[in-house]
Enzyme design. Structure first.
Site, mmCIF file in Angstrom:
data_model
loop_
_atom_site.group_PDB
_atom_site.id
_atom_site.type_symbol
_atom_site.label_atom_id
_atom_site.label_comp_id
_atom_site.label_asym_id
_atom_site.label_seq_id
_atom_site.Cartn_x
_atom_site.Cartn_y
_atom_site.Cartn_z
ATOM 1 C CG ASP A 1 -1.650 -1.286 1.443
ATOM 2 O OD1 ASP A 1 -2.070 -1.888 0.444
ATOM 3 O OD2 ASP A 1 -1.791 -1.704 2.606
ATOM 4 C CD GLU B 1 -8.859 -2.621 -0.016
ATOM 5 O OE1 GLU B 1 -9.216 -2.860 1.148
ATOM 6 O OE2 GLU B 1 -8.269 -3.453 -0.736
#
Length: 547
Positions: free
Chosen positions: A53, A220
């Site tokens: 991420d 997300e």
């Protein structure tokens, strides 16, 4: 006079060359993966390492990246680059531990720091992240190398994750975030709230601004931007292994947002290209950094060229001109005005410093009494730590001294000397490849003497115990070289040596497996199962990663 001038010039040239060589020598360059091709191009991934991420920001001519660190400490490792291709580790924003301390003193696999964002605003660096069990935290610093401020709980709430701020032109501050279905029993939506001017506290309730159900499931990891009067939210959808990158835009911060897929796997071998950050260069180029999940090695980092067309970004190469690009495997390097030396994040460590290398992390909140960086003798001493009462395997132990797997194929060797406490039977040290399954080669002080063994634990995350495959009796207080070679489909073979030259395979081959939301990790440990008022230790002379 002429000879004196020539001598002076020669000295200046020599000093200049020496300085250049010294500078280049200080740059760590991996033997197992280098993205910079040395000819003005690079290959993906730019980091064949688990920086899950990732997010990136620019401050002047410098670029800074951070990533999810979950339960690993130091957390929020900070990487620096001058060209978006060559990176070095410079510190960590959470050096000592996560709150609550009593919770994270034990391994909390997959919990903790989720999908951070890093931003440079008003001469300060900010990092926001969501902890799915407690809420959204923020830390800031004048210098990205640290020190960073103590964590501030900006928005409390179970299930709040993946946070990113936006400072608007009118001085107002907004925050976009996601929701974790594992905690909130609800997911696939993105919400926006407003923060105070100091960005330390939410001052409004969150408002859902985008629903991904159906069209973009598991949306997300949002990142917030503003350009040419539009608010943009970059976010991944479709799940980690096979998803895609979405961009949403609106003239109003609270929407409605229109959406478009701008990057997908297409016909390439890069599965699930998504979740990352947009960054520009002083020359006006745009780039997108994202991850790809490759299993045991983790979520590796790619760099994609990015352009704008009709108010929408296009990432990678859009061969069919539909506005959705395919990821590139090789490409020309970003135009940053000059060429910088090749470097990679550190892997090998000679342990000649009083400070711990930035590549190392513990598997839980750490204690300063676990480690002594003995620079005088050029080694690192780790003291044995009592295992928890409910110990089943190394999965339950926080004092694992680990770093990320550096490439799909490599050899890692550690030279260590085991010094067990003679009054404390059962002390054990070794080299581990850690994940949901793990493999280990260990030295143990037993009633029958010092024993070297190899084993593995299949289903460590399910509470399974280790199985020992082979044992060898060795002499105490003798340096031993422990090695693992990984190749093929994450296949690992352990071996050992007493002279560092001739290595003998031990035990059975082991297949590395990822951890909880992270790639497999490698490193050393020393533990004991019995209480005693003093401990034994290991002296680690060096840890080297080679082809």
């Amino acid at each position: 006079m002429k000879s004196r001038v020539l001598s002076l010039l020669s000295l200046m040239i020599f000093v200049g060359v020496a300085n250049v060589l010294a500078q280049e020598k200080s740059n760590y360059v991996s033997e197992v993966w280098v993205a910079d091709q040395g000819d003005g191009t690079y290959k993906n991934p730019i980091l064949y390492t688990d920086y899950s991420d990732p997010d990136v920001c620019r401050a002047g001519d410098d670029y800074y990246m951070t990533s999810s660190s979950f339960n690993c400490i130091p957390g929020l490792q900070i990487l620096h680059s001058k060209d978006l291709v060559n990176w070095e580790l410079i510190g960590a924003a959470i050096p000592n531990g996560l709150p609550p301390a009593d919770v994270f003193s034990k391994p909390q696999h997959g919990n903790g720091v989720w999908a951070p964002s890093i931003r440079y605003h008003n001469n300060e660096f900010y990092i926001f992240y969501g902890d799915p069990d407690y809420g959204i935290y923020m830390t800031k610093a004048k210098d990205p190398a640290g020190p960073w401020s103590s964590l501030t709980l900006v928005k409390e709430g179970k299930g709040l994750i993946d946070a990113c701020p936006l400072w608007d032109e009118d001085g107002r501050v907004y925050l976009v975030h996601g929701v974790a279905g594992s905690r909130a029993s609800f997911k696939s939506v993105l919400s926006v709230c407003e923060l105070n001017k100091e960005a330390t506290k939410a001052i409004t309730e969150s408002v859902i601004v985008f629903d991904g159900h159906g069209k973009h499931p598991t949306i997300e990891g949002p990142k917030f931007y503003k350009k040419d009067g539009y608010y943009y939210i970059f976010a991944p959808g479709g799940g980690v292994p096979t998803g895609w990158q979405i961009v949403m835009r609106s003239k109003n911060v609270y929407g409605p947002y229109e959406d478009k897929i701008v990057l997908a796997q297409g016909k390439t071998a890069i599965n699930g290209p998504h979740q990352g950050g947009w960054v520009d260069t002083p020359s006006g180029e745009d780039w997108f950094i994202h991850f790809q999940d490759v299993g045991a090695v983790g979520r590796i980092v790619h760099l994609q060229p990015m352009t704008w067309k009709n108010g929408w970004p296009v990432m990678g190469i859009d061969k069919d001109k539909d506005g959705c690009g395919d990821p590139v495997l090789t490409y020309k390097k970003p135009n940053v005005g000059k060429t910088y030396s090749i470097m990679t994040p550190a892997e090998s460590d000679e342990f000649n410093d009083t400070k711990t290398g930035y590549q190392w992390q513990w598997h839980g909140n750490s204690s300063p009494f676990w480690i002594f960086n003995d620079a005088t003798n050029g080694n690192m001493r780790l003291y044995s730590v009592l295992t928890p009462e409910d110990y089943k395997s190394l999965w339950d132990v926080p004092n694992l001294f680990l770093q990320k797997i550096p490439a799909p194929e490599f050899t890692a060797t550690v030279k260590m000397t085991f010094h067990p406490n003679p009054e404390n039977d059962g002390e054990r040290a070794g080299f581990v490849i850690m994940g949901r399954d793990y493999g280990v080669v260990a030295i143990e002080d037993t009633k029958d003497g010092i024993v070297l063994s190899q084993g593995f634990c299949k289903g460590a995350d399910k509470g399974k115990a280790e199985i020992i495959n082979e044992k060898v009796t060795i002499k105490n207080n003798k340096p031993v070289y422990l090695r693992v070679t990984m190749q093929g489909e994450n296949d690992c073979q352990f071996s050992y040596s007493f002279n560092g030259k001739k290595f003998t395979d031990i035990g059975q081959p082991f297949k590395a497996r990822e951890g909880q939301w992270i790639g497999a990790k490698m490193g050393v440990f020393v533990n004991r199962h019995n209480y005693h008022k003093d401990s034994g230790w290991i002296d680690v002379d060096w840890f080297r990663v080679t082809k």
